[in-house]
Design an enzyme around this catalytic site. Structure first.
Site, PDB file in Angstrom:
ATOM      1  N   CYS A 218     -40.796 -10.225  -6.434  1.00 24.21           N
ATOM      2  CA  CYS A 218     -39.378 -10.005  -6.152  1.00 24.21           C
ATOM      3  C   CYS A 218     -39.108  -8.521  -6.385  1.00 24.21           C
ATOM      4  O   CYS A 218     -39.747  -7.899  -7.226  1.00 24.21           O
ATOM      5  CB  CYS A 218     -38.549 -10.863  -7.110  1.00 24.21           C
ATOM      6  SG  CYS A 218     -36.774 -10.584  -6.997  1.00 24.21           S
TER       7      CYS A 218
ATOM      8  N   CYS B 136     -29.510   6.671 -12.658  1.00 26.10           N
ATOM      9  CA  CYS B 136     -28.906   6.121 -11.442  1.00 26.10           C
ATOM     10  C   CYS B 136     -27.554   6.766 -11.165  1.00 26.10           C
ATOM     11  O   CYS B 136     -26.775   7.027 -12.073  1.00 26.10           O
ATOM     12  CB  CYS B 136     -28.761   4.603 -11.575  1.00 26.10           C
ATOM     13  SG  CYS B 136     -28.105   3.846 -10.079  1.00 26.10           S
TER      14      CYS B 136
ATOM     15  N   CYS C  85     -40.644  -9.507 -11.045  1.00 29.45           N
ATOM     16  CA  CYS C  85     -39.505  -8.894 -10.377  1.00 29.45           C
ATOM     17  C   CYS C  85     -39.506  -7.410 -10.734  1.00 29.45           C
ATOM     18  O   CYS C  85     -39.430  -7.049 -11.905  1.00 29.45           O
ATOM     19  CB  CYS C  85     -38.217  -9.566 -10.838  1.00 29.45           C
ATOM     20  SG  CYS C  85     -36.785  -8.890  -9.995  1.00 29.45           S
TER      21      CYS C  85
ATOM     22  N   ARG D  31     -31.237 -19.095 -12.880  1.00 24.63           N
ATOM     23  CA  ARG D  31     -32.014 -18.315 -13.865  1.00 24.63           C
ATOM     24  C   ARG D  31     -31.188 -17.885 -15.054  1.00 24.63           C
ATOM     25  O   ARG D  31     -30.174 -17.213 -14.901  1.00 24.63           O
ATOM     26  CB  ARG D  31     -32.585 -17.053 -13.199  1.00 24.63           C
ATOM     27  CG  ARG D  31     -33.454 -17.393 -12.034  1.00 24.63           C
ATOM     28  CD  ARG D  31     -34.092 -16.223 -11.335  1.00 24.63           C
ATOM     29  NE  ARG D  31     -34.785 -16.743 -10.173  1.00 24.63           N
ATOM     30  CZ  ARG D  31     -36.029 -17.211 -10.180  1.00 24.63           C
ATOM     31  NH1 ARG D  31     -36.752 -17.155 -11.270  1.00 24.63           N
ATOM     32  NH2 ARG D  31     -36.562 -17.715  -9.090  1.00 24.63           N
TER      33      ARG D  31
ATOM     34  N   CYS E 169     -32.227 -13.726  -3.852  1.00 22.36           N
ATOM     35  CA  CYS E 169     -31.885 -13.967  -5.251  1.00 22.36           C
ATOM     36  C   CYS E 169     -30.587 -13.219  -5.504  1.00 22.36           C
ATOM     37  O   CYS E 169     -30.543 -11.991  -5.359  1.00 22.36           O
ATOM     38  CB  CYS E 169     -33.011 -13.430  -6.144  1.00 22.36           C
ATOM     39  SG  CYS E 169     -32.616 -13.493  -7.894  1.00 22.36           S
TER      40      CYS E 169
ATOM     41  N   CYS F 192     -21.910   1.352 -12.372  1.00 22.78           N
ATOM     42  CA  CYS F 192     -21.747  -0.042 -12.815  1.00 22.78           C
ATOM     43  C   CYS F 192     -21.382  -0.052 -14.313  1.00 22.78           C
ATOM     44  O   CYS F 192     -22.158   0.466 -15.136  1.00 22.78           O
ATOM     45  CB  CYS F 192     -23.019  -0.831 -12.560  1.00 22.78           C
ATOM     46  SG  CYS F 192     -23.597  -0.677 -10.853  1.00 22.78           S
TER      47      CYS F 192
ATOM     48  N   CYS G 216     -23.936  -1.062 -17.080  1.00 25.75           N
ATOM     49  CA  CYS G 216     -25.341  -0.652 -16.985  1.00 25.75           C
ATOM     50  C   CYS G 216     -25.696   0.618 -17.763  1.00 25.75           C
ATOM     51  O   CYS G 216     -25.165   1.695 -17.482  1.00 25.75           O
ATOM     52  CB  CYS G 216     -25.712  -0.477 -15.525  1.00 25.75           C
ATOM     53  SG  CYS G 216     -27.458  -0.064 -15.343  1.00 25.75           S
TER      54      CYS G 216
END
Ligand code: SF4
Length: 364
Positions: free
Chosen positions: A130, A54, A98, A262, A190, A58, A61
Site C-alpha cells: 500500500c 511537508c 504501507c 483498521r 484505503c 494538516c 500532523c
C-alpha cells in the site's frame, strides 16, 4: 452482485451511532460475521519512507514543516532499506506494508521512480503493498498499479464541513479526485479518518456518508484516534474515550460491511479489553511496529500476546483479492507524463493553524 447499500444518509448513520451500546455491538458483530472471519485480523506495517518537511498544514500532523515538533525529517529511503524493513515486517507476521511519504502530491521523476521500484520489490516478497503519497493523477495511479500496488491510502479525515477547520492547503474535492484516479485502476482504495480532532458526532457521521456512498466502497477504512502532538494546532485536544472509538468502529462496520476496518493511530491509549471490544465491533486490522509514521504504537510482542489471548489469527496476504502482477520498469506501457496538475489551494485561514505556525517560527 453485492447488495451493499450506497445511499446512507447522515440521519441513518447517526441513528446507528447512537443506539444503545449492546444493541449496536450485537448488530455490528452480526454484520461482521456474515462478511468476515471474526477470528482473523490483518497485521500491517506502516513504513515512513520520507518523513517530515511537508508543505501542507494538516492540523493533526507533526510532519508539517510549518509547525515546530520533535519530528526529525529524512530524505526518501533507498530501495534496499525498504526491502530490509519489509522482510523484518514479514518475519514478525505482517502481510501488508504501507509506505508513507510526507508529500502534498506525487511528482514524476527520480523519487517517484524509486517508489515504483519499492512497490515492485515488496510485491515480489508476496506481501500486499500500500502507498500513501498524497494526491496522484490517473497516470501515476496506473504506473503504481503496473508496478504491483495492492492499495492506495488517501484519507478523507473528517466530514467535508469539518475538513475546512483542520486543513487549509487543499480541498475535500481534491481527496475525492485522487480516490477517483485510483479507482480507474485495479488498485484497491484505503480511505478513512481521524476522530478526536474537535469534530462533533455529525461530522463523524458525515465522513461515513462520504465514504459509504462511494461506489464501490473503499476496500479498507482506517479509523484513527487523534494522537495530539505538541506543537501541532491540535496539541490540546483531549483523547477520545474508548466508547467513542467502539461506536465509530461498529458504525463503520455496519455501513461498510465488506470493508476491512483498521484500528490505526491511538492504539497505545487503548487497553486490551478496549481493543477486544473493537475487534468484536468489526475492526479487523491493526498496524504493527513501535511507530505509526511518527507517533507511538504498541510493541510487536504485546500484539502477539494479545492475539494469543484473544485467539486471533493474522490474515494471510491476498485473501480478499488476488495478488497483482508486477511489470518491470523496462516493460512498462505507461511513461511519465511530467504532469503538473493544479490541485486546489483554498488558503482559507484556520486560526489555530496560523497560531501554531507563528509559534513554530518563533521557536525555530
Ligand atoms: S498529513 Fe500528510 S499531507 Fe498533511 S501535513 Fe502530514 S504529511 Fe503532509
Amino acid at each position: 452482485m453485492s447488495d451493499t447499500k450506497h445511499n446512507w444518509t447522515k440521519e441513518e448513520i447517526l441513528d446507528i451511532y447512537n443506539k444503545p451500546l449492546m444493541e449496536l455491538l450485537y448488530e455490528a458483530a452480526t454484520v461482521h460475521r456474515v462478511n468476515h472471519d471474526p477470528n482473523v485480523v490483518q497485521v500491517s506495517t506502516l513504513l515512513s519512507i520520507k518523513t517530515g518537511g511537508c508543505s501542507e498544514d494538516c492540523g493533526y500532523c507533526p510532519q508539517a514543516a510549518r509547525y515546530h515538533t520533535n519530528v526529525e525529517g529524512n530524505d526518501l529511503m533507498s530501495v534496499p532499506q525498504v526491502k530490509a524493513q519489509a522482510l523484518r515486517a514479514k518475519a514478525s507476521g505482517s502481510s501488508r506494508v504501507c509506505m508513507g511519504a510526507a508529500w502534498r502530491n506525487v511528482k514524476d521523476g527520480e523519487e517517484f521512480d524509486a517508489v515504483l521500484e519499492m512497490v515492485r520489490t515488496i510485491n515480489k516478497l508476496d506481501m500486499e503493498v500500500c502507498c500513501t503519497l498524497g494526491m496522484i493523477t490517473e497516470n501515476q495511479a496506473q504506473r503504481l498499479a503496473e508496478a504491483g500496488l495492492y492499495a492506495y491510502n488517501h484519507n478523507l479525515d473528517s466530514s467535508e464541513e469539518y475538513y475546512k477547520e483542520v486543513i487549509s492547503t487543499r480541498g475535500y474535492q481534491d481527496r475525492l479526485d485522487t480516490i477517483d484516479n485510483v479507482r480507474k485502476t485495479n488498485v484497491t482504495v484505503c480511505s478513512g479518518g481521524i476522530i478526536g480532532m474537535g469534530e462533533n458526532i455529525e461530522d463523524r457521521a458525515g465522513m461515513l456518508v462520504a465514504l459509504s456512498t462511494l461506489n464501490p466502497q473503499p476496500e479498507s477504512t482506517p479509523i484513527n484516534a487523534l494522537v495530539a502532538v505538541e506543537g501541532t494546532p491540535l496539541e490540546d485536544e483531549k483523547p477520545v474515550s474508548i466508547w467513542e472509538m467502539i461506536r465509530m468502529v461498529a458504525t463503520t462496520r455496519i455501513v461498510m460491511p465488506e470493508t476491512q476496518v483498521r484500528l490505526s493511530a491511538g492504539r497505545t491509549q487503548m487497553s486490551r479489553e478496549g481493543q477486544a471490544m473493537c475487534f468484536f465491533a468489526g475492526a479487523n486490522s491493526i498496524f504493527a511496529g513501535d511507530k505509526l509514521l511518527t507517533t507511538p504504537n504498541p510493541d510487536v510482542n504485546e500484539d502477539i500476546k494479545m492475539f494469543e489471548l484473544l485467539g486471533l489469527n493474522p490474515q494471510k496476504p491476498f485473501t480478499k483479492k488476488v495478488q497483482p502482477q508486477t511489470v518491470e520498469a523496462t516493460d512498462s506501457e505507461f511513461q511519465s507524463l511530467g504532469e503538473k496538475p493544479k490541485w486546489t489551494r483554498p488558503e482559507h485561514k484556520i486560526e489555530r493553524n496560523e497560531l501554531a505556525k507563528e509559534k513554530g517560527k518563533l521557536i525555530k
